[in-house]
Scaffold this active site. Structure first.
Site, PDB file in Angstrom:
ATOM      1  CB  SER A 176      32.674  34.283  50.674  1.00 24.32           C
ATOM      2  OG  SER A 176      33.822  33.502  50.888  1.00 24.32           O
ATOM      3  CG  HIS A 181      36.494  35.323  47.073  1.00 20.32           C
ATOM      4  ND1 HIS A 181      37.357  34.426  47.613  1.00 20.32           N
ATOM      5  CD2 HIS A 181      35.496  35.466  48.005  1.00 20.32           C
ATOM      6  CE1 HIS A 181      36.918  34.032  48.810  1.00 20.32           C
ATOM      7  NE2 HIS A 181      35.782  34.650  49.059  1.00 20.32           N
ATOM      8  CG  HIS A 213      45.947  33.004  48.845  1.00 23.44           C
ATOM      9  ND1 HIS A 213      45.723  33.429  50.127  1.00 23.44           N
ATOM     10  CD2 HIS A 213      44.857  32.286  48.480  1.00 23.44           C
ATOM     11  CE1 HIS A 213      44.554  32.965  50.530  1.00 23.44           C
ATOM     12  NE2 HIS A 213      44.002  32.274  49.551  1.00 23.44           N
ATOM     13  NE  ARG A 223      42.762  25.929  49.665  1.00 22.53           N
ATOM     14  CZ  ARG A 223      42.125  27.111  49.635  1.00 22.53           C
ATOM     15  NH1 ARG A 223      40.876  27.196  50.019  1.00 22.53           N
ATOM     16  NH2 ARG A 223      42.757  28.196  49.242  1.00 22.53           N
ATOM     17  CG  ASP A 236      40.146  28.977  42.629  1.00 30.84           C
ATOM     18  OD1 ASP A 236      39.426  28.092  43.121  1.00 30.84           O
ATOM     19  OD2 ASP A 236      40.106  30.161  42.974  1.00 30.84           O
TER      20      ASP A 236
END
Ligand code: AMX
Length: 426
Positions: free
Chosen positions: A233, A263, A309, A318, A364
């Site tokens: 992105s 993504h 990743h 995160r 995620d």
């Protein structure tokens, strides 16, 4: 003049001088080389672009303007956008001024709702969000000024204004997409008393009696803000912006990339996977059951979403932040418990698959369970939340690029014949 613009005006001349003299003196020095594997492997690891808003060392995770993310968990997204743009955290007055700007421009034009209502009712929420941003392209100050004639040194000024305007309307746009797509009733207007994150929760129309969903939303928006320049992105937005397409074009393009399952869409896939496990085992599964389910997923040719990743080689900080939030606010929730158990089991499984470079959870893997717990159960929508946050990173990168006068991107592609000849394969 807004305080953010005034601050940028102070910083930009020094940044331009630094880049100009660095390139002049060291322009011919080599910083990266490329092999055939990388040419065919998504350019992985090739250092051919610059991004100063953030970087992601594989063994540390996201660092924003020199500050590790773990030291920013308690910051609000407004502070983070300021930090991304300027390299410093704002003072209270500076943050209030940015919030004032958001409130000033935070009105979605009516024609946008008409466009969204004309879309097929089963449109993906990401298609709706990206369309909404593109529909507003006619609002661009950058395009208007460029068409009239503008000096290159001034490009960043209307770019900043466009970006602030996009960020200002984004929570209302995103919440509107939610309410239209899932037939939640009338659209809800922003509440001028609320901050960016809390306003988003308010406009979604999901009850938040103890304010914890707003807390989670601020954390979510802070954690997803940026992830250096080479991810799909950010790079797409950057590339489109380098053609001097305005921020509405560039951000919408970047978000189209975020909509890909490898993504940003991974967060919807991830909760889907967790819920499938729970359905199959009628509740939070045991470690043995989970291990079998993970192997079944891999053996059927699918990826285990939320794990792995392209850059990171550790548990994503995160993910740690979401896990800690869940532990504090909803340790008894079965979906959260399953996510925590998946973390205990899945890395051990993925480590046994040789080709997988990173067996650890990414951002995620945990976020969906918390959104689900607070009543946001439509997981197709989750990438929209990611988008609201990630727009801060893409926007700050656009502003910085226009400020130092980055040229249009144009890497050289090669044919297989050329490559073979180059490496002596024919
Ligand atoms: N489950 C199964 N296989 C995996 C895997 C996972 N979680 N992670 C990597 N692999 C596989 C890859 O598909 C690839 O297989 P292939 O050679 O047959 O195509 C191989 O392992 C090597 O991949 P890699 O070098 O470890 O990772 P990558 O840089 O090519 O891809 C990523 C990175 C994130 C796309 C990948 O790990 C993946 O698909 N993960 C699951 C989806 C996901 O969680 N995406 C979210 C990423 C974060 C984000 O952008 N939001």
């Amino acid at each position: 003049m807004s305080k953010l613009k005034a601050k940028m005006e102070q910083i930009i001349p020094g940044m331009r001088d630094e880049i100009r003299s660095f390139v002049k003196e060291y322009g011919d020095k080599e910083v990266s080389s490329v092999n055939v594997k990388q040419v065919y492997g998504g350019m992985r690891g090739v250092r051919a672009m610059v991004c100063d808003t953030s970087n992601v060392p594989p063994d540390k995770g996201l660092i924003i303007r020199g500050i590790p993310l773990k030291d920013l968990f308690d910051k609000w997204p407004e502070e983070i956008f300021w930090l991304l743009c300027t390299g410093e955290l704002p003072t209270k007055e500076e943050m209030k001024d940015l919030q004032k700007e958001y409130k000033k421009y935070g009105v979605v034009p009516d024609y946008v709702w008409k466009v969204l209502k004309a879309m097929p009712p089963d449109s993906h929420p990401m298609a709706m969000l990206d369309t909404a941003i593109l529909a507003m392209e006619g609002e661009s100050k950058f395009r208007a000024k460029y068409t009239k004639g503008m000096r290159k040194e001034d490009y960043w000024v209307p770019m900043l204004e466009d970006c602030i305007r996009i960020l200002a309307v984004l929570p209302e746009l995103a919440a509107g997409v939610y309410r239209l797509r899932y037939k939640k009733g009338k659209l809800i207007k922003p509440d001028p008393k609320l901050d960016w994150g809390a306003n988003y929760v308010h406009m979604l129309g999901i009850k938040d009696p103890d304010g914890n969903f707003a807390k989670l939303m601020r954390l979510y928006l802070t954690l997803h803000c940026d992830h250096e320049g080479g991810n799909v992105s950010a790079h797409t937005c950057h590339c489109v912006g380098s053609a001097l397409s305005d921020a509405y074009y560039a951000v919408s393009a970047g978000l189209n990339g975020l909509a890909g399952p490898l993504h940003g869409l991974a967060n919807q896939e991830c909760l889907k996977w967790v819920l499938e496990v729970m359905k199959k085992f009628k509740g939070a599964p045991s470690k043995e059951e989970l291990e079998k389910f993970a192997w079944d997923t891999l053996n059927s040719g699918k990826v285990v979403p939320g794990y792995g990743h392209a850059v990171l080689r550790i548990t994503d900080p995160r993910f740690d932040a979401f896990l800690a939030f869940g532990k504090e606010h909803c340790a008894d929730d079965p979906v959260y418990q399953t996510v925590a158990r998946v973390f205990e089991v899945v890395p051990g499984v993925l480590k046994q698959v040789k080709k997988i470079a990173d067996p650890w959870p990414n951002v995620d893997a945990g976020s969906g369970s918390l959104l689900y717990k607070y009543g946001l159960t439509e997981f197709e929508y989750y990438t929209v939340l990611f988008s609201v946050s990630r727009t801060m990173g893409m926007a700050s990168q656009l502003i910085v690029s226009r400020a130092w006068g980055e040229p249009i991107e144009r890497p050289k592609s090669s044919t297989i014949e050329w490559l073979k000849e180059k490496v002596g394969a024919k």
